[in-house]
Design an enzyme around this catalytic site. Structure first.
Site, mmCIF file in Angstrom:
data_model
loop_
_atom_site.group_PDB
_atom_site.id
_atom_site.type_symbol
_atom_site.label_atom_id
_atom_site.label_comp_id
_atom_site.label_asym_id
_atom_site.label_seq_id
_atom_site.Cartn_x
_atom_site.Cartn_y
_atom_site.Cartn_z
ATOM 1 C CG HIS A 191 98.188 33.222 24.096
ATOM 2 N ND1 HIS A 191 98.484 33.994 25.200
ATOM 3 C CD2 HIS A 191 99.345 33.119 23.382
ATOM 4 C CE1 HIS A 191 99.760 34.351 25.163
ATOM 5 N NE2 HIS A 191 100.296 33.839 24.069
ATOM 6 C CG HIS A 200 102.120 26.943 25.059
ATOM 7 N ND1 HIS A 200 102.619 27.345 26.282
ATOM 8 C CD2 HIS A 200 101.179 25.996 25.328
ATOM 9 C CE1 HIS A 200 102.011 26.666 27.251
ATOM 10 N NE2 HIS A 200 101.138 25.843 26.710
#
Length: 210
Positions: A191, A200
């Site tokens: 992450h 994202h």
């Protein structure tokens, strides 16, 4: 993973029965009675077993954990339950590697306010330990970097070291082999971002040629 597992079960039901409306439970309890089993050093335990409703997902990623509660003056209480991935706590200062997190996962923990069954003494001192009973074909380890509480959510930006091969040492297994169990690392999902609700994900995978 649990949601995907349930979605696969629903698809199977739609294909086989044409209903598509049944509700599936991820975990079911086998039988109505607990069983008394004999473990290492002839110690007996009252054992309860939970199982998956199997899917293509659980056939690959599914395994079993055995958690044992020990309390003063009582027989051990064991629960065998399925898993699709292992959630590993990396917050403690002693955790620097994936292996550290795995050992913490299997370390005994004290249970506060533990009560035994009706008709016996009330709150007693107790501890709980978890080990791997049945290993999955493909093992997913989830490093718990996100925290959620009354003051909000946060992310733990802490380096955790890992190696190309992960060996589940004998003390992590219910039925240990002489050399432990080895898994080869094939992918990492990361992450990127400061907040759990933003950012994202990227994936790094091992090429077949190494």
């Amino acid at each position: 993973m649990d949601r995907l597992h349930n979605e696969l079960l629903k698809l199977q039901d739609r294909d086989l029965n044409g209903s598509g409306g049944s509700k599936f439970s991820l975990v079911t309890v086998t039988g109505d009675d607990d069983w008394e089993t004999v473990g290492p050093k002839n110690r007996t335990a009252i054992t309860r077993t939970q199982t998956f409703m199997e899917s293509e997902l659980s056939a690959i990623f599914g395994g079993q954990l055995r958690s044992v509660v020990k309390s003063r003056g009582n027989k051990d209480s064991a629960t065998i339950q399925p898993f699709l991935l292992l959630h590993l706590d990396i917050l403690p200062d002693a955790v620097h590697t994936v292996e550290d997190a795995l050992h913490l996962f299997a370390s005994p923990e004290s249970l506060e306010g533990y009560r035994v069954s009706a008709g016996k003494a009330g709150v007693v001192s107790a501890s709980k330990a978890v080990k791997l009973q049945t290993l999955s074909k493909v093992l997913i380890l989830h490093l718990m970097r996100f925290s959620f509480g009354s003051t909000g959510s946060g992310k733990l930006n802490k380096p955790v070291l890992f190696s190309p091969d992960i060996v589940l040492s004998r003390d992590l297994l219910v039925s240990p082999t002489a050399e432990g169990q080895r898994y080869e690392l094939v992918a990492i999902v990361s992450h990127h971002g400061r907040d759990p609700s933003k950012g994202h994900y990227t994936a790094d995978t091992k090429h077949p040629d190494g």
